[in-house]
Design a protein around this motif. Structure first.
Motif, PDB file in Angstrom:
ATOM      1  N   GLY A 140     -23.078 -29.087 -11.449  1.00  0.00           N
ATOM      2  CA  GLY A 140     -23.608 -27.736 -11.316  1.00  0.00           C
ATOM      3  C   GLY A 140     -23.672 -27.021 -12.651  1.00  0.00           C
ATOM      4  N   ALA A 141     -22.731 -27.323 -13.553  1.00  0.00           N
ATOM      5  CA  ALA A 141     -22.739 -26.718 -14.889  1.00  0.00           C
ATOM      6  C   ALA A 141     -23.959 -27.175 -15.678  1.00  0.00           C
ATOM      7  N   MET A 142     -24.445 -28.371 -15.382  1.00  0.00           N
ATOM      8  CA  MET A 142     -25.655 -28.845 -16.066  1.00  0.00           C
ATOM      9  C   MET A 142     -26.856 -27.991 -15.692  1.00  0.00           C
ATOM     10  N   TYR A 143     -26.940 -27.568 -14.437  1.00  0.00           N
ATOM     11  CA  TYR A 143     -28.034 -26.694 -14.023  1.00  0.00           C
ATOM     12  C   TYR A 143     -27.935 -25.334 -14.704  1.00  0.00           C
ATOM     13  N   ILE A 144     -26.721 -24.807 -14.792  1.00  0.00           N
ATOM     14  CA  ILE A 144     -26.523 -23.528 -15.477  1.00  0.00           C
ATOM     15  C   ILE A 144     -26.886 -23.665 -16.954  1.00  0.00           C
ATOM     16  N   SER A 145     -26.449 -24.741 -17.578  1.00  0.00           N
ATOM     17  CA  SER A 145     -26.742 -24.991 -18.987  1.00  0.00           C
ATOM     18  C   SER A 145     -28.247 -25.124 -19.227  1.00  0.00           C
ATOM     19  N   TYR A 146     -28.925 -25.808 -18.318  1.00  0.00           N
ATOM     20  CA  TYR A 146     -30.377 -25.958 -18.431  1.00  0.00           C
ATOM     21  C   TYR A 146     -31.062 -24.593 -18.370  1.00  0.00           C
ATOM     22  N   GLY A 147     -30.655 -23.752 -17.427  1.00  0.00           N
ATOM     23  CA  GLY A 147     -31.246 -22.426 -17.303  1.00  0.00           C
ATOM     24  C   GLY A 147     -30.985 -21.564 -18.527  1.00  0.00           C
ATOM     25  N   LEU A 148     -29.750 -21.592 -19.024  1.00  0.00           N
ATOM     26  CA  LEU A 148     -29.421 -20.812 -20.221  1.00  0.00           C
ATOM     27  C   LEU A 148     -30.196 -21.320 -21.434  1.00  0.00           C
ATOM     28  N   GLY A 149     -30.312 -22.634 -21.545  1.00  0.00           N
ATOM     29  CA  GLY A 149     -31.071 -23.207 -22.658  1.00  0.00           C
ATOM     30  C   GLY A 149     -32.536 -22.835 -22.605  1.00  0.00           C
ATOM     31  N   LEU A 150     -33.102 -22.868 -21.414  1.00  0.00           N
ATOM     32  CA  LEU A 150     -34.509 -22.500 -21.244  1.00  0.00           C
ATOM     33  C   LEU A 150     -34.755 -21.051 -21.649  1.00  0.00           C
ATOM     34  N   VAL A 151     -33.865 -20.168 -21.230  1.00  0.00           N
ATOM     35  CA  VAL A 151     -34.002 -18.749 -21.581  1.00  0.00           C
ATOM     36  C   VAL A 151     -33.882 -18.563 -23.088  1.00  0.00           C
ATOM     37  N   ASN A 152     -32.918 -19.233 -23.712  1.00  0.00           N
ATOM     38  CA  ASN A 152     -32.741 -19.105 -25.157  1.00  0.00           C
ATOM     39  C   ASN A 152     -33.935 -19.635 -25.942  1.00  0.00           C
ATOM     40  N   ILE A 153     -34.444 -20.790 -25.553  1.00  0.00           N
ATOM     41  CA  ILE A 153     -35.610 -21.339 -26.256  1.00  0.00           C
ATOM     42  C   ILE A 153     -36.820 -20.428 -26.074  1.00  0.00           C
ATOM     43  N   ALA A 154     -36.999 -19.873 -24.874  1.00  0.00           N
ATOM     44  CA  ALA A 154     -38.116 -18.960 -24.633  1.00  0.00           C
ATOM     45  C   ALA A 154     -38.000 -17.714 -25.507  1.00  0.00           C
ATOM     46  N   LEU A 155     -36.797 -17.175 -25.619  1.00  0.00           N
ATOM     47  CA  LEU A 155     -36.607 -15.984 -26.458  1.00  0.00           C
ATOM     48  C   LEU A 155     -36.843 -16.289 -27.936  1.00  0.00           C
ATOM     49  N   ILE A 156     -36.329 -17.415 -28.404  1.00  0.00           N
ATOM     50  CA  ILE A 156     -36.558 -17.813 -29.799  1.00  0.00           C
ATOM     51  C   ILE A 156     -38.053 -18.012 -30.037  1.00  0.00           C
ATOM     52  N   THR A 157     -38.737 -18.650 -29.093  1.00  0.00           N
ATOM     53  CA  THR A 157     -40.174 -18.876 -29.218  1.00  0.00           C
ATOM     54  C   THR A 157     -40.938 -17.563 -29.289  1.00  0.00           C
ATOM     55  N   LEU A 158     -40.609 -16.624 -28.411  1.00  0.00           N
ATOM     56  CA  LEU A 158     -41.297 -15.333 -28.422  1.00  0.00           C
ATOM     57  C   LEU A 158     -41.079 -14.574 -29.720  1.00  0.00           C
ATOM     58  N   VAL A 159     -39.850 -14.584 -30.211  1.00  0.00           N
ATOM     59  CA  VAL A 159     -39.562 -13.884 -31.464  1.00  0.00           C
ATOM     60  C   VAL A 159     -40.288 -14.540 -32.626  1.00  0.00           C
ATOM     61  N   LEU A 160     -40.230 -15.865 -32.697  1.00  0.00           N
ATOM     62  CA  LEU A 160     -40.937 -16.574 -33.777  1.00  0.00           C
ATOM     63  C   LEU A 160     -42.441 -16.319 -33.720  1.00  0.00           C
ATOM     64  N   TRP A 161     -42.998 -16.371 -32.528  1.00  0.00           N
ATOM     65  CA  TRP A 161     -44.443 -16.167 -32.412  1.00  0.00           C
ATOM     66  C   TRP A 161     -44.824 -14.728 -32.782  1.00  0.00           C
ATOM     67  N   ALA A 162     -44.014 -13.755 -32.384  1.00  0.00           N
ATOM     68  CA  ALA A 162     -44.306 -12.358 -32.697  1.00  0.00           C
ATOM     69  C   ALA A 162     -44.217 -12.098 -34.194  1.00  0.00           C
ATOM     70  N   VAL A 163     -43.314 -12.784 -34.864  1.00  0.00           N
ATOM     71  CA  VAL A 163     -43.133 -12.558 -36.294  1.00  0.00           C
ATOM     72  C   VAL A 163     -44.147 -13.343 -37.124  1.00  0.00           C
ATOM     73  N   THR A 164     -44.408 -14.591 -36.753  1.00  0.00           N
ATOM     74  CA  THR A 164     -45.213 -15.463 -37.618  1.00  0.00           C
ATOM     75  C   THR A 164     -46.658 -15.647 -37.168  1.00  0.00           C
ATOM     76  N   ARG A 165     -46.917 -15.575 -35.869  1.00  0.00           N
ATOM     77  CA  ARG A 165     -48.257 -15.843 -35.298  1.00  0.00           C
ATOM     78  C   ARG A 165     -48.760 -17.253 -35.614  1.00  0.00           C
ATOM     79  N   TRP A 166     -47.816 -18.221 -35.697  1.00  0.00           N
ATOM     80  CA  TRP A 166     -48.199 -19.611 -35.892  1.00  0.00           C
ATOM     81  C   TRP A 166     -48.794 -20.164 -34.606  1.00  0.00           C
ATOM     82  N   TRP A 167     -49.327 -21.399 -34.683  1.00  0.00           N
ATOM     83  CA  TRP A 167     -49.785 -22.101 -33.495  1.00  0.00           C
ATOM     84  C   TRP A 167     -48.604 -22.295 -32.551  1.00  0.00           C
TER      85      TRP A 167
END
Length: 87
Positions: free
Chosen positions: A21-48
């Motif tokens: 069950g911790a793997m499911y929680i970890s997957y969800g937390l990881g997905l949220v973190n990667i999405a947030l990092i992606t949004l911030v990077l895209w907003a700052v850099t406007r890369w592909w």
């Protein structure tokens, strides 16, 4: 993680596969973190988007171990709340 709590002697892994069950929680937390990092990077850099996703994945790597351990702790608390076990 320790096998037993050094303070009270509680066995953390109650049964084989306990932290599945911790793997499911970890997957969800990881997905949220990667999405947030992606949004911030895209907003700052406007890369592909592929470049941004690659960099977000690379920047996420140092967070893997802390998120995994945090997910295990969350799973333990959730399980103890639902099934406290013998006192």
């Amino acid at each position: 993680m320790n096998e037993l709590c050094p303070e009270c002697g509680l066995k953390f892994e109650r049964e084989p596969g306990y932290f599945l069950g911790a793997m499911y929680i970890s997957y969800g937390l990881g997905l949220v973190n990667i999405a947030l990092i992606t949004l911030v990077l895209w907003a700052v850099t406007r890369w592909w988007i592929t470049t941004v996703a690659l960099w977000a994945s690379i920047l996420f790597l140092p967070l893997v171990l802390p998120i995994t351990l945090f997910a295990r702790v969350l799973w333990l608390y959730l399980d103890w709340k639902i099934d406290p076990g013998p006192e």
